[in-house]
Design an enzyme around this catalytic site. Sequence first.
Site, PDB file in Angstrom:
ATOM      1  CD  GLU A 262      -2.988  -1.066   2.254  1.00 18.17           C
ATOM      2  OE1 GLU A 262      -2.924  -0.148   3.109  1.00 18.17           O
ATOM      3  OE2 GLU A 262      -3.855  -1.946   2.260  1.00 18.17           O
TER       4      GLU A 262
ATOM      5  CE  LYS B  17       1.829  -2.350 -34.659  1.00 16.46           C
ATOM      6  NZ  LYS B  17       2.494  -1.556 -33.626  1.00 16.46           N
TER       7      LYS B  17
ATOM      8  CG  ASP C 163       5.702   3.679 -32.595  1.00 15.23           C
ATOM      9  OD1 ASP C 163       4.583   4.221 -32.584  1.00 15.23           O
ATOM     10  OD2 ASP C 163       5.842   2.446 -32.580  1.00 15.23           O
TER      11      ASP C 163
HETATM   12  C1  R5P Z   1       1.471   0.478 -30.632  1.00 14.88           C
HETATM   13  O1  R5P Z   1       0.381   0.727 -31.142  1.00 14.88           O
HETATM   14  C2  R5P Z   1       2.418   1.544 -30.194  1.00 14.88           C
HETATM   15  O2  R5P Z   1       2.263   2.710 -30.942  1.00 14.88           O
HETATM   16  C3  R5P Z   1       3.852   1.067 -30.264  1.00 14.88           C
HETATM   17  O3  R5P Z   1       4.185   0.814 -31.608  1.00 14.88           O
HETATM   18  C4  R5P Z   1       4.047  -0.207 -29.470  1.00 14.88           C
HETATM   19  O4  R5P Z   1       3.507  -0.062 -28.188  1.00 14.88           O
HETATM   20  C5  R5P Z   1       5.505  -0.567 -29.368  1.00 14.88           C
HETATM   21  O5  R5P Z   1       5.608  -1.749 -28.624  1.00 14.88           O
HETATM   22  P1  R5P Z   1       6.823  -2.729 -28.827  1.00 14.88           P
HETATM   23  O6  R5P Z   1       8.077  -1.927 -28.656  1.00 14.88           O
HETATM   24  O7  R5P Z   1       6.649  -3.754 -27.760  1.00 14.88           O
HETATM   25  O8  R5P Z   1       6.707  -3.330 -30.187  1.00 14.88           O
END
Ligand code: R5P
Length: 288
Positions: free
Chosen positions: A36, A185, A213
């Site tokens: 907690e 993707k 990203d």
């Molecule tokens: C997903 O929609 C996000 O925008 C990132 O591309 C994702 O969270 C990246 O995760 P990881 O590095 O595990 O591929």
Amino acid sequence: MRLYYFKNAEDLAKAISARLGIDARQIEERDFPDGEVLVRVEPAREVALIARLYPDVNKNLVKLYLALDALTDYGAERIVLVAPYLPYARQDRRFREGEPISSKTVLSHLKLYPVTHVVTVDLHKAYISDYVGGIRFINIYPSSQFAEVLRRWNVSHVLSPDAGSLGRAEALAKALGASYDYFEKFRDRETGEIYMRPREGTSLQGKAVAIVDDILATGGTLVDACKNARMLGASAVYAAVTHCMLLGNAREKIKGCISALYCTNTIPCEYSSVDIARPLAEALASIL
Ligand code: R5P
């Protein structure tokens, strides 16, 4: 307006406090052996509260809500929440029947308190702010800061690893005077497996490219995008990612493909060369 911060956001709080000329005070925090937590605040009518919610997202969210509750009980009339990284943003909808919309769950409790604004950085999906209608979101995307660090590499093309991140690629490309596009993707919602492919006709022959990203978690997405870019002939592949978690063996994976990685300090790491204290301070200044 009082500026309060949690211990793990001290660096940001000090920088913001210096820029705004407002004293920053630390919230008292305790972690008990049973898991907690407890906080202690000083009463104030108007508060800007700086909360770094990663890592330990669940614990930090509870601390945040305890602090908001105590501040409200002690008479706060206006609270501005500065949360550079908002956890649970990726579960922005129900992907499978029976799941919650976790970002709505987490954010909707803000409505219990006199929170007028949330200042944040690169929300996974901007529309999650609609889940708390009435609270204004200032969602900073540091495209000009990323452009500053990438300019030296003569990047001529910016790519996002999926269509959902295209807005980021566009913003950075505009700041760099480059072109932009995205990879396609697909994710298997049962297994979590990802499959990525370039859009038809994409050629990156001899180009220095940048991949953008919002989050780097395991590095899988970024490295898949990097491999695709290299396969299409890119001469160098740079990356600009806002929130870098670098989980598991992400560091090794990245080193095998990415020429240089730039992240912000929403989540501090060895790649946090883009400081978001200034844009956060500017956003705060615009609403104080
Ligand atoms: C997903 O929609 C996000 O925008 C990132 O591309 C994702 O969270 C990246 O995760 P990881 O590095 O595990 O591929």
